[in-house]
Scaffold this motif. Sequence first.
Motif, mmCIF file in Angstrom:
data_model
loop_
_atom_site.group_PDB
_atom_site.id
_atom_site.type_symbol
_atom_site.label_atom_id
_atom_site.label_comp_id
_atom_site.label_asym_id
_atom_site.label_seq_id
_atom_site.Cartn_x
_atom_site.Cartn_y
_atom_site.Cartn_z
ATOM 1 N N ASN A 173 1.161 3.986 -3.093
ATOM 2 C CA ASN A 173 0.859 5.400 -2.860
ATOM 3 C C ASN A 173 2.044 6.280 -3.245
ATOM 4 O OD1 ASN A 173 -1.800 5.156 -1.937
ATOM 5 N ND2 ASN A 173 -1.151 4.782 0.171
ATOM 6 N N TYR B 149 0.849 -1.200 0.000
ATOM 7 C CA TYR B 149 0.000 0.000 0.000
ATOM 8 C C TYR B 149 0.884 1.250 0.000
ATOM 9 C CZ TYR B 149 -3.645 3.185 1.794
ATOM 10 O OH TYR B 149 -4.519 4.214 1.980
ATOM 11 N N ASP C 250 -0.965 13.051 5.755
ATOM 12 C CA ASP C 250 0.373 12.584 5.371
ATOM 13 C C ASP C 250 0.513 12.364 3.868
ATOM 14 O OD1 ASP C 250 -1.386 10.498 5.519
ATOM 15 O OD2 ASP C 250 0.093 9.044 6.193
ATOM 16 N N GLY C 251 -0.411 12.906 3.079
ATOM 17 C CA GLY C 251 -0.228 12.839 1.625
ATOM 18 C C GLY C 251 -1.388 12.198 0.899
ATOM 19 N N LEU C 252 -1.275 12.149 -0.441
ATOM 20 C CA LEU C 252 -2.320 11.560 -1.275
ATOM 21 C C LEU C 252 -2.318 10.037 -1.140
ATOM 22 C CD1 LEU C 252 -1.769 13.687 -4.514
ATOM 23 C CD2 LEU C 252 -3.551 14.003 -2.781
ATOM 24 N N LYS C 253 -3.519 9.465 -1.195
ATOM 25 C CA LYS C 253 -3.683 8.008 -1.109
ATOM 26 C C LYS C 253 -4.529 7.529 -2.282
ATOM 27 C CE LYS C 253 -1.886 7.982 3.055
ATOM 28 N NZ LYS C 253 -2.560 7.795 4.335
ATOM 29 N N LEU C 254 -4.158 6.367 -2.836
ATOM 30 C CA LEU C 254 -4.991 5.744 -3.860
ATOM 31 C C LEU C 254 -6.323 5.358 -3.242
ATOM 32 C CD1 LEU C 254 -2.342 3.392 -5.494
ATOM 33 C CD2 LEU C 254 -3.423 5.373 -6.580
ATOM 34 N N ALA D 217 -7.709 0.832 2.598
ATOM 35 C CA ALA D 217 -6.500 1.498 3.133
ATOM 36 C C ALA D 217 -5.408 0.474 3.448
ATOM 37 C CB ALA D 217 -6.845 2.359 4.343
ATOM 38 N N GLU D 218 -4.955 0.406 4.690
ATOM 39 C CA GLU D 218 -3.831 -0.488 5.041
ATOM 40 C C GLU D 218 -4.143 -1.949 4.729
ATOM 41 O OE1 GLU D 218 -0.972 0.604 6.041
ATOM 42 O OE2 GLU D 218 -1.466 2.695 6.471
ATOM 43 N N LYS E 139 -2.791 -0.748 -14.335
ATOM 44 C CA LYS E 139 -4.146 -0.213 -14.543
ATOM 45 C C LYS E 139 -4.582 0.651 -13.364
ATOM 46 C CE LYS E 139 -5.264 -1.823 -18.562
ATOM 47 N NZ LYS E 139 -5.664 -0.954 -19.674
ATOM 48 N N ALA E 140 -4.217 0.233 -12.156
ATOM 49 C CA ALA E 140 -4.567 1.014 -10.964
ATOM 50 C C ALA E 140 -3.948 2.408 -11.052
ATOM 51 C CB ALA E 140 -4.099 0.294 -9.700
ATOM 52 N N PHE F 140 2.308 6.571 -6.975
ATOM 53 C CA PHE F 140 1.217 7.440 -7.416
ATOM 54 C C PHE F 140 1.547 8.915 -7.190
ATOM 55 C CE2 PHE F 140 -2.491 9.805 -5.811
ATOM 56 C CZ PHE F 140 -3.084 10.053 -7.036
ATOM 57 N N ARG F 141 2.102 9.225 -6.029
ATOM 58 C CA ARG F 141 2.413 10.639 -5.716
ATOM 59 C C ARG F 141 3.456 11.205 -6.670
ATOM 60 N NH1 ARG F 141 3.126 9.055 0.344
ATOM 61 N NH2 ARG F 141 0.942 8.569 0.785
ATOM 62 N N TYR G 27 -5.488 4.596 -13.912
ATOM 63 C CA TYR G 27 -6.801 5.147 -13.554
ATOM 64 C C TYR G 27 -6.648 6.319 -12.576
ATOM 65 C CZ TYR G 27 -11.538 5.348 -11.620
ATOM 66 O OH TYR G 27 -12.774 5.772 -11.194
ATOM 67 N N ALA G 28 -5.804 6.106 -11.561
ATOM 68 C CA ALA G 28 -5.662 7.138 -10.526
ATOM 69 C C ALA G 28 -5.094 8.433 -11.100
ATOM 70 C CB ALA G 28 -4.790 6.619 -9.387
ATOM 71 N N GLY H 29 -13.671 6.224 -6.514
ATOM 72 C CA GLY H 29 -12.775 7.382 -6.414
ATOM 73 C C GLY H 29 -11.371 7.030 -6.845
ATOM 74 N N ARG H 30 -10.667 8.018 -7.374
ATOM 75 C CA ARG H 30 -9.297 7.808 -7.837
ATOM 76 C C ARG H 30 -8.306 7.934 -6.688
ATOM 77 N NH1 ARG H 30 -9.025 8.576 -13.594
ATOM 78 N NH2 ARG H 30 -11.103 9.022 -14.362
ATOM 79 N N TYR H 31 -8.422 9.002 -5.928
ATOM 80 C CA TYR H 31 -7.491 9.231 -4.819
ATOM 81 C C TYR H 31 -8.070 10.289 -3.912
ATOM 82 C CZ TYR H 31 -6.044 13.335 -7.532
ATOM 83 O OH TYR H 31 -6.022 14.511 -8.236
ATOM 84 N N TYR H 32 -7.488 10.397 -2.738
ATOM 85 C CA TYR H 32 -7.914 11.446 -1.806
ATOM 86 C C TYR H 32 -6.700 11.890 -1.000
ATOM 87 C CZ TYR H 32 -8.088 7.369 1.271
ATOM 88 O OH TYR H 32 -7.771 6.224 1.951
ATOM 89 N N ASP I 200 -12.744 1.206 0.370
ATOM 90 C CA ASP I 200 -11.440 1.825 0.597
ATOM 91 C C ASP I 200 -10.796 1.120 1.783
ATOM 92 O OD1 ASP I 200 -9.195 3.290 0.906
ATOM 93 O OD2 ASP I 200 -10.205 5.023 1.792
ATOM 94 N N ALA J 271 -8.968 2.746 -7.879
ATOM 95 C CA ALA J 271 -7.726 2.257 -8.470
ATOM 96 C C ALA J 271 -7.617 0.737 -8.284
ATOM 97 C CB ALA J 271 -6.525 2.965 -7.833
#
Lengths: 265, 265
Positions: free
Chosen positions: A133, A129, B160-164, B124-125, A171-172, A136-137, A175-176, B153-156, B122, B168
């Motif tokens: 991320n 994960y 601590d930063g953007l997350k997929l 996450a971890e 693909k992930a 992606f960033r 898309y993102a 959703g693509r990301y948020y 979503d 995705a």
Amino acid sequence: MAAWARAVRGLLLDVSGVLYDSGGDGGVPIAGSVEAVRRIKASGLKLQFCTNETQATREGFVKKLQGMGFDISVAEVTAPAPAACRILKERSLRPHLLVHNDLVPEFAEIDKTNPNCVVIGDAAENFTYANLNEAFRVLIAMEKPVLISLGKGRYYKETDGLKLDVGAYMKALEYACDAQAEVVGKPAKMFFESALAEMGVPPQQAIMIGDDIVNDVGGAQRCGMRALQVRTGKYRPCDENHPHVKPDAYVNNLAEAVDIILQQL
Amino acid sequence: MAAWARAVRGLLLDVSGVLYDSGGDGGVPIAGSVEAVRRIKASGLKLQFCTNETQATREGFVKKLQGMGFDISVAEVTAPAPAACRILKERSLRPHLLVHNDLVPEFAEIDKTNPNCVVIGDAAENFTYANLNEAFRVLIAMEKPVLISLGKGRYYKETDGLKLDVGAYMKALEYACDAQAEVVGKPAKMFFESALAEMGVPPQQAIMIGDDIVNDVGGAQRCGMRALQVRTGKYRPCDENHPHVKPDAYVNNLAEAVDIILQQL
């Protein structure tokens, strides 16, 4: 008799599923394949190995195959990572790598400071994960994200079960970031062309032999090559009814293909 | 003056980015929003909260909002997980869950033995290599894979930063299985319709207020509702040049929207 075998000057061989089956302690040769490679070399035909393997350097990969008895050297292997390195150099790209630990040395000579692209391979356990991320960033911070993917396989089988391949993670990220990856490796046309260039053989005089109906057979045919599907490796009987791709011939295994080809010489 | 505000009987409110901004210790109310919700309720307008939140049960989510001072109850919240549960029951689907730990209790009453579908949120971890492979194996073993995705959703952004986001990972599984996910949550039409049904208000008499130009505004408009974009939360100035979606109006924040709407009553 076998029209597809005429006027051939070079062979491109897929590796996993054609030379050996992976599993257990790294792999076992497919019956007759060690001898088949030797016979190709003795015949004077040009030979290049064309693999999408990205879990090891070419050196590591070749050493594993030599350990199984194959006559193979690093220079005879066309693989995605070295092809990606050429692209990175040509375009002055500095990659952020999301790849298998064992592949990292392939990029030793590439400047990776202040990345302006992401290179994704079959990272396996590195597909965490946090790492996804992070990749992606790097991409989303670019005005026009540059994502280079070492293959676009959907999944593959290991002894402990099916695993998602690099294509799924590609693909992930696509898309993102609302971007399209550049795929290096089969079935990309440029990849086959670089393997043909290594042999110095035009596509019309080359035959691809692989177990993957789409990436090996379909990809090679789109380059103007003939292509055989072996009934080993990931071959499934339903491949013979594929809606879009029809090999020039089916053979039971590499040894049978070589038998037929050498008879035509 | 504000034609878009006429003949309104019900309001659908997005939550994150409209009522509060996430970050730090869970979130801070957006100025004027606590009071705006109270004024809507006092006006006699119908009100429903329409969120794609899938990192907590509705109970946990509502408790957090109440802690910030909002007048909100579980019955007033339309969220993807309960909507998915209705679908699972209707179609006798037994899910393999790939969701956030805190969301699992929403599925307490659902039979999860011998899964015949995958529900992805979503996580996450919980988006680990092992968990993604496991969800994939459940899907690929089906004749026709059934993948239900709680949003796309693509990301948020987190502190601590953007997350997929879930979309995705949904795309990764779609590609690997050659299947198409069914999306529950905004912008799915059915999701807005179930929120409207909760209020008992037809789309022509309802206004959606959200910060997401595509999922809130575009989705609601496709259902026949009017929709406002607030200039809070994930709003970006470039949203005002969106190629496909044009809100019925922009407002600086929820409080301003409520001011205008209540003047028309």
